[in-house]
Design a protein around this motif. Structure first.
Motif, PDB file in Angstrom:
ATOM      1  N   ALA A   1     -12.252  12.060   4.349  1.00  0.00           N
ATOM      2  CA  ALA A   1     -11.480  13.326   3.748  1.00  0.00           C
ATOM      3  C   ALA A   1     -11.603  12.746   2.404  1.00  0.00           C
ATOM      4  CB  ALA A   1     -10.060  13.423   3.974  1.00  0.00           C
ATOM      5  N   VAL A   2     -11.485  11.634   1.891  1.00  0.00           N
ATOM      6  CA  VAL A   2     -11.437  11.890  -0.162  1.00  0.00           C
ATOM      7  C   VAL A   2     -12.661  11.566   0.217  1.00  0.00           C
ATOM      8  CG1 VAL A   2     -10.480   9.662  -1.649  1.00  0.00           C
ATOM      9  CG2 VAL A   2      -8.716   9.888  -0.075  1.00  0.00           C
ATOM     10  N   LEU A   3     -13.200  10.615   1.007  1.00  0.00           N
ATOM     11  CA  LEU A   3     -14.883  11.214   0.475  1.00  0.00           C
ATOM     12  C   LEU A   3     -16.008  11.788   0.652  1.00  0.00           C
ATOM     13  CD1 LEU A   3     -15.682   7.560   2.509  1.00  0.00           C
ATOM     14  CD2 LEU A   3     -15.414   7.592  -0.162  1.00  0.00           C
ATOM     15  N   TRP A   4     -15.065  12.307   1.368  1.00  0.00           N
ATOM     16  CA  TRP A   4     -16.076  13.789   1.476  1.00  0.00           C
ATOM     17  C   TRP A   4     -15.784  15.305   0.017  1.00  0.00           C
ATOM     18  CZ3 TRP A   4     -13.507  18.716   1.284  1.00  0.00           C
ATOM     19  CH2 TRP A   4     -14.141  19.648   2.181  1.00  0.00           C
TER      20      TRP A   4
ATOM     21  N   PHE B   1       4.312  -6.052   4.299  1.00  0.00           N
ATOM     22  CA  PHE B   1       2.914  -5.783   4.436  1.00  0.00           C
ATOM     23  C   PHE B   1       2.462  -5.121   3.031  1.00  0.00           C
ATOM     24  CE2 PHE B   1      -0.577  -2.889   5.975  1.00  0.00           C
ATOM     25  CZ  PHE B   1      -1.574  -4.396   5.609  1.00  0.00           C
ATOM     26  N   LEU B   2       3.659  -3.878   3.122  1.00  0.00           N
ATOM     27  CA  LEU B   2       2.973  -2.426   1.755  1.00  0.00           C
ATOM     28  C   LEU B   2       3.355  -3.630   0.426  1.00  0.00           C
ATOM     29  CD1 LEU B   2       5.533   0.207   3.141  1.00  0.00           C
ATOM     30  CD2 LEU B   2       3.282  -0.102   2.637  1.00  0.00           C
ATOM     31  N   ALA B   3       4.714  -4.701   0.211  1.00  0.00           N
ATOM     32  CA  ALA B   3       4.440  -5.520  -0.954  1.00  0.00           C
ATOM     33  C   ALA B   3       2.488  -6.113  -1.436  1.00  0.00           C
ATOM     34  CB  ALA B   3       5.515  -6.227  -1.105  1.00  0.00           C
ATOM     35  N   LEU B   4       1.869  -6.025  -0.115  1.00  0.00           N
ATOM     36  CA  LEU B   4       0.978  -7.234  -0.382  1.00  0.00           C
ATOM     37  C   LEU B   4      -0.564  -5.880  -0.648  1.00  0.00           C
ATOM     38  CD1 LEU B   4       1.020  -9.343   2.661  1.00  0.00           C
ATOM     39  CD2 LEU B   4       0.612 -10.185   0.428  1.00  0.00           C
ATOM     40  N   LEU B   5      -0.367  -5.352  -0.233  1.00  0.00           N
ATOM     41  CA  LEU B   5      -1.592  -3.648  -0.149  1.00  0.00           C
ATOM     42  C   LEU B   5      -0.904  -3.219  -1.142  1.00  0.00           C
ATOM     43  CD1 LEU B   5      -3.595  -2.125   1.025  1.00  0.00           C
ATOM     44  CD2 LEU B   5      -1.400  -0.920   1.558  1.00  0.00           C
ATOM     45  N   ALA B   6       0.263  -3.234  -2.018  1.00  0.00           N
ATOM     46  CA  ALA B   6      -0.033  -2.564  -3.224  1.00  0.00           C
ATOM     47  C   ALA B   6      -0.507  -3.364  -3.907  1.00  0.00           C
ATOM     48  CB  ALA B   6       2.012  -2.527  -3.917  1.00  0.00           C
ATOM     49  N   PRO B   7      -0.462  -4.348  -5.043  1.00  0.00           N
ATOM     50  CA  PRO B   7      -1.502  -4.484  -5.684  1.00  0.00           C
ATOM     51  C   PRO B   7      -2.691  -4.169  -5.740  1.00  0.00           C
ATOM     52  CG  PRO B   7       0.044  -6.329  -5.475  1.00  0.00           C
ATOM     53  CD  PRO B   7       0.149  -4.946  -3.794  1.00  0.00           C
ATOM     54  N   MET B   8      -3.676  -3.997  -4.351  1.00  0.00           N
ATOM     55  CA  MET B   8      -5.166  -3.673  -4.075  1.00  0.00           C
ATOM     56  C   MET B   8      -5.008  -2.489  -4.526  1.00  0.00           C
ATOM     57  SD  MET B   8      -5.135  -6.657  -0.890  1.00  0.00           S
ATOM     58  CE  MET B   8      -6.729  -5.900  -0.456  1.00  0.00           C
ATOM     59  N   LEU B   9      -4.568  -1.173  -4.440  1.00  0.00           N
ATOM     60  CA  LEU B   9      -4.814  -0.284  -4.942  1.00  0.00           C
ATOM     61  C   LEU B   9      -4.775  -0.060  -6.554  1.00  0.00           C
ATOM     62  CD1 LEU B   9      -2.452   1.499  -2.129  1.00  0.00           C
ATOM     63  CD2 LEU B   9      -4.840   0.968  -1.620  1.00  0.00           C
ATOM     64  N   LYS B  10      -6.295  -0.304  -6.465  1.00  0.00           N
ATOM     65  CA  LYS B  10      -6.164  -0.244  -8.282  1.00  0.00           C
ATOM     66  C   LYS B  10      -6.822   1.459  -8.709  1.00  0.00           C
ATOM     67  CE  LYS B  10      -6.677  -5.400  -8.452  1.00  0.00           C
ATOM     68  NZ  LYS B  10      -7.399  -5.897  -8.717  1.00  0.00           N
ATOM     69  N   SER B  11      -7.769   1.772  -7.965  1.00  0.00           N
ATOM     70  CA  SER B  11      -8.760   2.799  -8.370  1.00  0.00           C
ATOM     71  C   SER B  11      -7.528   3.844  -8.012  1.00  0.00           C
ATOM     72  CB  SER B  11      -9.781   2.887  -7.753  1.00  0.00           C
ATOM     73  OG  SER B  11     -10.185   3.095  -6.344  1.00  0.00           O
ATOM     74  N   ALA B  12      -8.147   5.185  -8.884  1.00  0.00           N
ATOM     75  CA  ALA B  12      -7.817   6.698  -8.266  1.00  0.00           C
ATOM     76  C   ALA B  12      -7.843   6.741  -6.647  1.00  0.00           C
ATOM     77  CB  ALA B  12      -8.320   7.764  -8.959  1.00  0.00           C
ATOM     78  N   THR B  13      -9.298   6.165  -6.726  1.00  0.00           N
ATOM     79  CA  THR B  13      -9.540   6.848  -5.230  1.00  0.00           C
ATOM     80  C   THR B  13      -8.831   5.435  -4.170  1.00  0.00           C
ATOM     81  OG1 THR B  13     -11.705   7.024  -5.770  1.00  0.00           O
ATOM     82  CG2 THR B  13     -11.380   7.033  -3.255  1.00  0.00           C
ATOM     83  N   GLU B  14      -8.665   4.529  -4.416  1.00  0.00           N
ATOM     84  CA  GLU B  14      -7.759   3.660  -3.269  1.00  0.00           C
ATOM     85  C   GLU B  14      -6.712   3.918  -2.741  1.00  0.00           C
ATOM     86  OE1 GLU B  14      -8.163   0.055  -5.337  1.00  0.00           O
ATOM     87  OE2 GLU B  14     -10.360  -0.486  -4.179  1.00  0.00           O
TER      88      GLU B  14
END
Length: 247
Positions: free
Chosen positions: A227-230, A181-194
Motif C-alpha cells: 500500500a505504501v509503495l503504491w 520485539f518493538l524495542a528492537l524494531l523501533a530504531p530500525m524505522l529510520k525513513s518516512a517510508t518505514e
C-alpha cells in the motif's frame, strides 16, 4: 612492530561488532523473552491443556505468538481446528524471516533443520541488527539457544504452578515478548517510508483483530508494505506529470 590490520568492515562501512557485545545483547533478549514462557504455561493450563501437551507444544512449535493464539482461542471456547488454523497462519511469517536469514547466515546444510526451528521474531531481529555475518550468526545462535531453553523451562514451571501464579494479565508477562520485539524494531524505522509502513501495519492489525480469526490480522498487516509503495508510485508519477506540464 607487528603489522596492524584494520577491523573488518561490512554493511555501509560499519566496523565489525565485538563478539562479547553481540552475546550480551542476545542474552538480554533471550532472557527477557524466555521468562515469558511462564505466561504461556499458565495460559495453556488454564485453557484445558495438560502439562505434557503444553510442554510438547513449546518444544515442537516454539513460536510464542502462535502458541498464545492457539491456547487463547481454546480458552475462549473456539473450535480446535480453527484455533490451530489461526496459529498456523500466524506462524507463516517465520517462513518469510527464513528467506532473509538463509542468505544472511548461510549456515551449513547439516544444521539448517535446527536453525529453521529457531527462526522466530526475536532471533530474526537480533540477527538483522548485526553489522556482519559472523555477528549475525552469533546473535542468532545465542538468542535461539537461550530462548529455547528458558522458554521451555518456564513453560513447564508455569503449567505446574498455574494456580499459584494466578492471573497472567496481572503480572504482565504476556507483554514481555512483544515489548522486546518493538524495542528492537523501533530504531530500525529510520525513513518516512518505514515509519509509514509500520504505522499502517499497526492500524490494520489492531483494527482487524476484533473481526478476524487469530493470526489473520497479522497477515493482513503485511498489506501495509504494498500500500505504501503504491502510494509512493502515484505520488512520484503525479510529480513527474507536473514537471512535464511546467516545461
Amino acid at each position: 612492530m607487528a603489522e596492524q590490520t584494520a577491523p573488518p568492515v561490512i554493511r555501509d562501512g560499519t566496523p565489525a561488532k565485538p563478539d562479547a557485545a553481540v552475546v550480551r545483547d542476545a542474552l538480554g533478549v533471550g532472557v527477557a523473552v524466555g521468562l515469558s514462557g511462564f505466561a504461556f504455561g499458565v495460559t495453556s493450563a488454564g485453557s484445558g491443556l495438560s502439562v505434557l501437551q503444553t510442554c510438547v507444544l513449546s518444544l515442537l512449535v516454539f513460536t510464542g505468538a502462535s502458541q498464545f493464539a492457539l491456547v487463547g482461542a481454546l480458552a475462549a471456547g473456539g473450535n480446535p481446528f480453527t484455533a490451530a488454523a489461526g496459529a498456523f497462519f500466524l506462524g507463516t511469517r517465520n517462513a518469510f524471516y527464513g528467506l532473509r536469514l538463509s542468505q544472511l547466515l548461510a549456515v551449513p546444510k547439516a544444521v539448517r533443520p535446527v536453525a529453521a526451528h529457531w527462526v522466530i521474531d526475536e532471533t530474526t531481529a537480533v540477527a538483522l541488527a548485526q553489522p556482519s555475518r559472523r555477528a549475525a550468526r552469533i546473535g542468532f545462535t545465542v538468542t535461539g539457544l537461550t530462548l529455547y531453553v528458558l522458554w521451555n523451562a518456564t513453560t513447564l514451571l508455569g503449567a505446574l504452578g498455574a494456580e499459584a501464579i494466578g492471573d497472567t494479565a496481572a503480572w504482565g508477562l504476556d507483554a514481555a515478548g512483544p515489548a522486546v520485539f518493538l524495542a528492537l524494531l523501533a530504531p530500525m524505522l529510520k525513513s518516512a517510508t518505514e515509519r509509514a509502513t509500520a504505522g499502517i501495519a499497526v492500524l490494520l492489525g489492531l483494527g482487524l483483530l476484533p473481526v478476524l480469526p487469530a493470526g489473520v490480522p497479522v497477515l493482513a498487516a503485511a498489506l501495509a508494505a504494498p500500500a505504501v509503495l503504491w502510494a509512493q508510485g502515484r505520488r512520484a508519477a503525479a510529480t513527474a506529470g507536473r514537471d512535464r506540464d511546467s516545461r
